[in-house]
Design a protein around this motif. Structure first.
Motif, PDB file in Angstrom:
ATOM      1  N   ILE A   1       0.859  -1.181   0.000  1.00  0.00           N
ATOM      2  CA  ILE A   1       0.000   0.000   0.000  1.00  0.00           C
ATOM      3  C   ILE A   1       0.904   1.242   0.000  1.00  0.00           C
ATOM      4  O   ILE A   1       1.961   1.272   0.641  1.00  0.00           O
ATOM      5  CB  ILE A   1      -0.959  -0.024   1.203  1.00  0.00           C
ATOM      6  N   TYR A   2       0.497   2.209  -0.742  1.00  0.00           N
ATOM      7  CA  TYR A   2       1.235   3.455  -0.889  1.00  0.00           C
ATOM      8  C   TYR A   2       0.926   4.356   0.310  1.00  0.00           C
ATOM      9  O   TYR A   2      -0.236   4.622   0.627  1.00  0.00           O
ATOM     10  CB  TYR A   2       0.804   4.094  -2.201  1.00  0.00           C
ATOM     11  N   ALA A   3       1.961   4.825   0.998  1.00  0.00           N
ATOM     12  CA  ALA A   3       1.801   5.612   2.217  1.00  0.00           C
ATOM     13  C   ALA A   3       0.933   6.851   1.998  1.00  0.00           C
ATOM     14  O   ALA A   3       0.145   7.230   2.877  1.00  0.00           O
ATOM     15  CB  ALA A   3       3.162   6.006   2.772  1.00  0.00           C
ATOM     16  N   LYS A   4       1.049   7.464   0.825  1.00  0.00           N
ATOM     17  CA  LYS A   4       0.241   8.661   0.540  1.00  0.00           C
ATOM     18  C   LYS A   4      -1.254   8.323   0.531  1.00  0.00           C
ATOM     19  O   LYS A   4      -2.082   9.136   0.940  1.00  0.00           O
ATOM     20  CB  LYS A   4       0.675   9.258  -0.793  1.00  0.00           C
ATOM     21  N   ASP A   5      -1.594   7.101   0.087  1.00  0.00           N
ATOM     22  CA  ASP A   5      -2.996   6.668   0.117  1.00  0.00           C
ATOM     23  C   ASP A   5      -3.494   6.562   1.556  1.00  0.00           C
ATOM     24  O   ASP A   5      -4.593   7.021   1.876  1.00  0.00           O
ATOM     25  CB  ASP A   5      -3.169   5.319  -0.585  1.00  0.00           C
ATOM     26  N   VAL A   6      -2.680   5.968   2.415  1.00  0.00           N
ATOM     27  CA  VAL A   6      -3.056   5.848   3.829  1.00  0.00           C
ATOM     28  C   VAL A   6      -3.257   7.238   4.429  1.00  0.00           C
ATOM     29  O   VAL A   6      -4.254   7.494   5.118  1.00  0.00           O
ATOM     30  CB  VAL A   6      -1.992   5.054   4.623  1.00  0.00           C
ATOM     31  N   ALA A   7      -2.336   8.148   4.147  1.00  0.00           N
ATOM     32  CA  ALA A   7      -2.444   9.512   4.672  1.00  0.00           C
ATOM     33  C   ALA A   7      -3.718  10.197   4.175  1.00  0.00           C
ATOM     34  O   ALA A   7      -4.413  10.862   4.956  1.00  0.00           O
ATOM     35  CB  ALA A   7      -1.215  10.322   4.276  1.00  0.00           C
ATOM     36  N   ASN A   8      -4.047  10.034   2.886  1.00  0.00           N
ATOM     37  CA  ASN A   8      -5.262  10.653   2.339  1.00  0.00           C
ATOM     38  C   ASN A   8      -6.526  10.086   2.969  1.00  0.00           C
ATOM     39  O   ASN A   8      -7.481  10.824   3.237  1.00  0.00           O
ATOM     40  CB  ASN A   8      -5.303  10.491   0.818  1.00  0.00           C
ATOM     41  N   LYS A  86       7.148   3.180  -8.138  1.00  0.00           N
ATOM     42  CA  LYS A  86       7.867   4.117  -9.012  1.00  0.00           C
ATOM     43  C   LYS A  86       7.988   5.486  -8.337  1.00  0.00           C
ATOM     44  O   LYS A  86       9.077   6.076  -8.306  1.00  0.00           O
ATOM     45  CB  LYS A  86       7.136   4.239 -10.351  1.00  0.00           C
ATOM     46  N   ASN A  87       6.894   5.995  -7.781  1.00  0.00           N
ATOM     47  CA  ASN A  87       6.920   7.298  -7.101  1.00  0.00           C
ATOM     48  C   ASN A  87       7.880   7.287  -5.914  1.00  0.00           C
ATOM     49  O   ASN A  87       8.655   8.229  -5.720  1.00  0.00           O
ATOM     50  CB  ASN A  87       5.528   7.689  -6.619  1.00  0.00           C
ATOM     51  N   TYR A  89      10.451   5.267  -5.419  1.00  0.00           N
ATOM     52  CA  TYR A  89      11.818   5.151  -5.930  1.00  0.00           C
ATOM     53  C   TYR A  89      12.315   6.497  -6.464  1.00  0.00           C
ATOM     54  O   TYR A  89      13.439   6.921  -6.171  1.00  0.00           O
ATOM     55  CB  TYR A  89      11.873   4.083  -7.019  1.00  0.00           C
ATOM     56  N   GLU A  90      11.492   7.183  -7.236  1.00  0.00           N
ATOM     57  CA  GLU A  90      11.888   8.488  -7.786  1.00  0.00           C
ATOM     58  C   GLU A  90      12.127   9.495  -6.674  1.00  0.00           C
ATOM     59  O   GLU A  90      13.092  10.275  -6.721  1.00  0.00           O
ATOM     60  CB  GLU A  90      10.830   9.001  -8.772  1.00  0.00           C
ATOM     61  N   ASN A  91      11.266   9.500  -5.648  1.00  0.00           N
ATOM     62  CA  ASN A  91      11.463  10.414  -4.511  1.00  0.00           C
ATOM     63  C   ASN A  91      12.768  10.105  -3.801  1.00  0.00           C
ATOM     64  O   ASN A  91      13.505  11.011  -3.390  1.00  0.00           O
ATOM     65  CB  ASN A  91      10.292  10.330  -3.532  1.00  0.00           C
ATOM     66  N   TYR A  92      13.062   8.813  -3.636  1.00  0.00           N
ATOM     67  CA  TYR A  92      14.311   8.408  -2.984  1.00  0.00           C
ATOM     68  C   TYR A  92      15.524   8.860  -3.803  1.00  0.00           C
ATOM     69  O   TYR A  92      16.472   9.419  -3.274  1.00  0.00           O
ATOM     70  CB  TYR A  92      14.323   6.889  -2.794  1.00  0.00           C
ATOM     71  N   LYS A  93      15.479   8.606  -5.122  1.00  0.00           N
ATOM     72  CA  LYS A  93      16.596   9.012  -5.986  1.00  0.00           C
ATOM     73  C   LYS A  93      16.812  10.512  -5.938  1.00  0.00           C
ATOM     74  O   LYS A  93      17.947  10.978  -5.840  1.00  0.00           O
ATOM     75  CB  LYS A  93      16.305   8.605  -7.453  1.00  0.00           C
ATOM     76  N   ASN A  94      15.736  11.264  -5.998  1.00  0.00           N
ATOM     77  CA  ASN A  94      15.846  12.723  -6.013  1.00  0.00           C
ATOM     78  C   ASN A  94      16.317  13.292  -4.672  1.00  0.00           C
ATOM     79  O   ASN A  94      16.942  14.345  -4.646  1.00  0.00           O
ATOM     80  CB  ASN A  94      14.508  13.351  -6.416  1.00  0.00           C
TER      81      ASN A  94
END
Length: 97
Positions: A1-8, A86-87, A89-94
């Motif tokens: 589950i995507y953490a942003k979904d839980v937060a929303n 993907k989101n 991973y991209e946040n981590y890379k950035n």
């Protein structure tokens, strides 16, 4: 589950003073192998090989969660697993530049 979904979902419950207990989970049930394959593709790492330790037990095959109560209160659309990975991973890379 995507953490942003839980937060929303939590925000929606707080904003609407909803105090019922619900399971927060999408209707998708993925194996570890499927999640690993999705992660390789989402992270552009198809060249890597997944190696399983065959000496270890397979573990629990499924762990289903019923989200019908959540859906009856809030018809939320979960982020697909590939997109969430993907989101993340991209946040981590950035963040490590």
């Amino acid at each position: 589950i995507y953490a942003k979904d839980v937060a929303n979902i939590i925000k929606h419950f707080v904003d609407n003073d909803i105090t019922e207990s619900v399971n927060i989970a999408p209707n998708v049930n993925c194996s570890i192998a499927m999640i690993a394959e999705i992660a390789l593709h989402a992270c552009d790492a198809e060249n890597l090989e997944i190696i399983y330790d065959e000496t270890k037990p397979d573990g629990q095959m499924r762990k289903d969660v019923d989200n019908a109560k959540l859906k009856s209160i809030y018809d939320f659309e979960f982020t697909p697993l590939w997109t969430g990975i993907k989101n993340t991973y991209e946040n981590y890379k950035n963040s490590n530049k």
